[in-house]
Scaffold this active site. Structure first.
Site, mmCIF file in Angstrom:
data_model
loop_
_atom_site.group_PDB
_atom_site.id
_atom_site.type_symbol
_atom_site.label_atom_id
_atom_site.label_comp_id
_atom_site.label_asym_id
_atom_site.label_seq_id
_atom_site.Cartn_x
_atom_site.Cartn_y
_atom_site.Cartn_z
ATOM 1 N N ASP A 176 0.852 -1.191 0.000
ATOM 2 C CA ASP A 176 0.000 0.000 0.000
ATOM 3 C C ASP A 176 0.889 1.243 0.000
ATOM 4 O O ASP A 176 1.806 1.355 0.823
ATOM 5 C CB ASP A 176 -0.913 0.016 1.224
ATOM 6 C CG ASP A 176 -1.874 1.187 1.208
ATOM 7 O OD1 ASP A 176 -2.969 1.055 0.622
ATOM 8 O OD2 ASP A 176 -1.530 2.252 1.772
ATOM 9 N N ASN B 239 -2.663 13.094 -4.817
ATOM 10 C CA ASN B 239 -3.848 13.483 -5.581
ATOM 11 C C ASN B 239 -4.319 14.880 -5.192
ATOM 12 O O ASN B 239 -4.690 15.690 -6.052
ATOM 13 C CB ASN B 239 -4.974 12.471 -5.364
ATOM 14 C CG ASN B 239 -4.746 11.173 -6.116
ATOM 15 O OD1 ASN B 239 -4.120 11.144 -7.169
ATOM 16 N ND2 ASN B 239 -5.245 10.081 -5.571
ATOM 17 N N HIS C 157 -5.071 14.195 -9.904
ATOM 18 C CA HIS C 157 -5.197 12.747 -10.122
ATOM 19 C C HIS C 157 -4.295 12.248 -11.242
ATOM 20 O O HIS C 157 -3.911 11.074 -11.242
ATOM 21 C CB HIS C 157 -6.656 12.392 -10.411
ATOM 22 C CG HIS C 157 -7.538 12.499 -9.200
ATOM 23 N ND1 HIS C 157 -7.605 11.513 -8.241
ATOM 24 C CD2 HIS C 157 -8.367 13.486 -8.773
ATOM 25 C CE1 HIS C 157 -8.440 11.874 -7.278
ATOM 26 N NE2 HIS C 157 -8.919 13.069 -7.578
ATOM 27 N N ASP D 92 -2.014 9.009 -11.000
ATOM 28 C CA ASP D 92 -1.992 7.939 -11.999
ATOM 29 C C ASP D 92 -0.570 7.650 -12.465
ATOM 30 O O ASP D 92 -0.192 6.493 -12.680
ATOM 31 C CB ASP D 92 -2.854 8.329 -13.205
ATOM 32 C CG ASP D 92 -4.337 8.312 -12.893
ATOM 33 O OD1 ASP D 92 -4.717 7.776 -11.832
ATOM 34 O OD2 ASP D 92 -5.122 8.836 -13.711
ATOM 35 N N GLU E 226 -4.585 2.347 -4.342
ATOM 36 C CA GLU E 226 -3.123 2.387 -4.302
ATOM 37 C C GLU E 226 -2.550 1.119 -3.691
ATOM 38 O O GLU E 226 -1.418 1.108 -3.218
ATOM 39 C CB GLU E 226 -2.647 3.611 -3.509
ATOM 40 C CG GLU E 226 -3.017 3.630 -2.052
ATOM 41 C CD GLU E 226 -4.367 4.262 -1.761
ATOM 42 O OE1 GLU E 226 -4.562 4.751 -0.642
ATOM 43 O OE2 GLU E 226 -5.234 4.286 -2.663
#
Length: 232
Positions: A103, A111, A116, A120, A146
């Site tokens: 994680d 973000n 975002h 990405d 994530e």
């Protein structure tokens, strides 16, 4: 098709061909027997169609049902299916198996602060790191958001820790250029679980790795923690 003709049966097949320039294309060929009034086959009628576009759409739909578009890793559903199959195989042959749940730490801040698209970009970069680090026999996928999951067949806990350590270090050392021009750094908390004598299911091993991962978060993040059963 040859067998169908010998048996005087209809047949439909798809054949991959190549044009003179080397470009591939797909033909669908259908052969149907034609019978006379006595039921005897007098000849066959063949129909050939170019189904390249249909085949490409079919393959695209199959890809999207299996893979995560953003990272190129398999998606959550496919990861769980392959994990279950591999776990059954390892149990049958009495081999080791470990599972790793990764994680990204403070991912929401990326973000929020950079958008975002930056998030990405980080996910794509981490997905590539995972693909570069794992073996062909390992199964890496995007577990959700994530989070990433990696199934490690024929791998005991010590060897799984070694891989997890390399992944953690590679991710923390990486620098990712975001679309807004910022240089981003991210770390990962990693939880590990391994198959043992209690005959745990894939779902249970995932839950154990998840518990270990949250312990890694509690201990300061950017670290690897192995699952330990609670004492009675």
């Amino acid at each position: 098709m040859r067998t169908a003709i010998e048996n005087e049966e209809p047949s439909t097949v798809r054949i991959k061909n190549y044009r003179k320039n080397g470009e591939p294309f797909w033909n669908q060929v259908s052969i149907t027997p034609v019978r006379d009034d006595d039921g005897e086959v007098t000849h066959f009628v063949g129909v050939q169609q170019d189904v390249t576009e249909y085949k490409e759409i079919e393959e695209l739909l199959e890809y999207r049902a299996t893979y995560d578009d953003l990272t190129g890793l398999i998606n959550r559903e496919t990861l769980f299916e392959r994990f279950s199959d591999e776990l059954d195989r390892m149990k049958r042959y009495e081999r080791d198996l470990s599972f790793l749940l990764l994680d990204l730490d403070h991912f929401k801040q990326i973000n929020d602060n950079h958008g975002h698209h930056a998030g990405d970009t980080v996910l794509q970069h981490v997905g590539q790191i995972i693909q570069d680090q794992i073996r062909n026999s390992d199964i890496g996928g995007r577990y959700g958001g994530e989070e990433f999951g990696i199934v490690l067949p024929e791998t005991d806990l010590d060897r799984a820790r070694q891989l997890a350590g390399r992944l953690r270090e590679t991710i923390s050392e990486a620098r990712v250029e975001s679309p807004d021009g910022a240089t981003l750094q991210v770390t990962a908390s990693i939880g590990l679980s391994t198959m043992n004598e209690d005959n745990a299911s894939a779902e249970e091993l995932i839950q154990r790795a998840d518990q270990a991962m949250y312990h890694a978060k509690e201990q300061g993040r950017d670290r690897v923690v192995s699952y330990k059963p609670e004492r009675a």
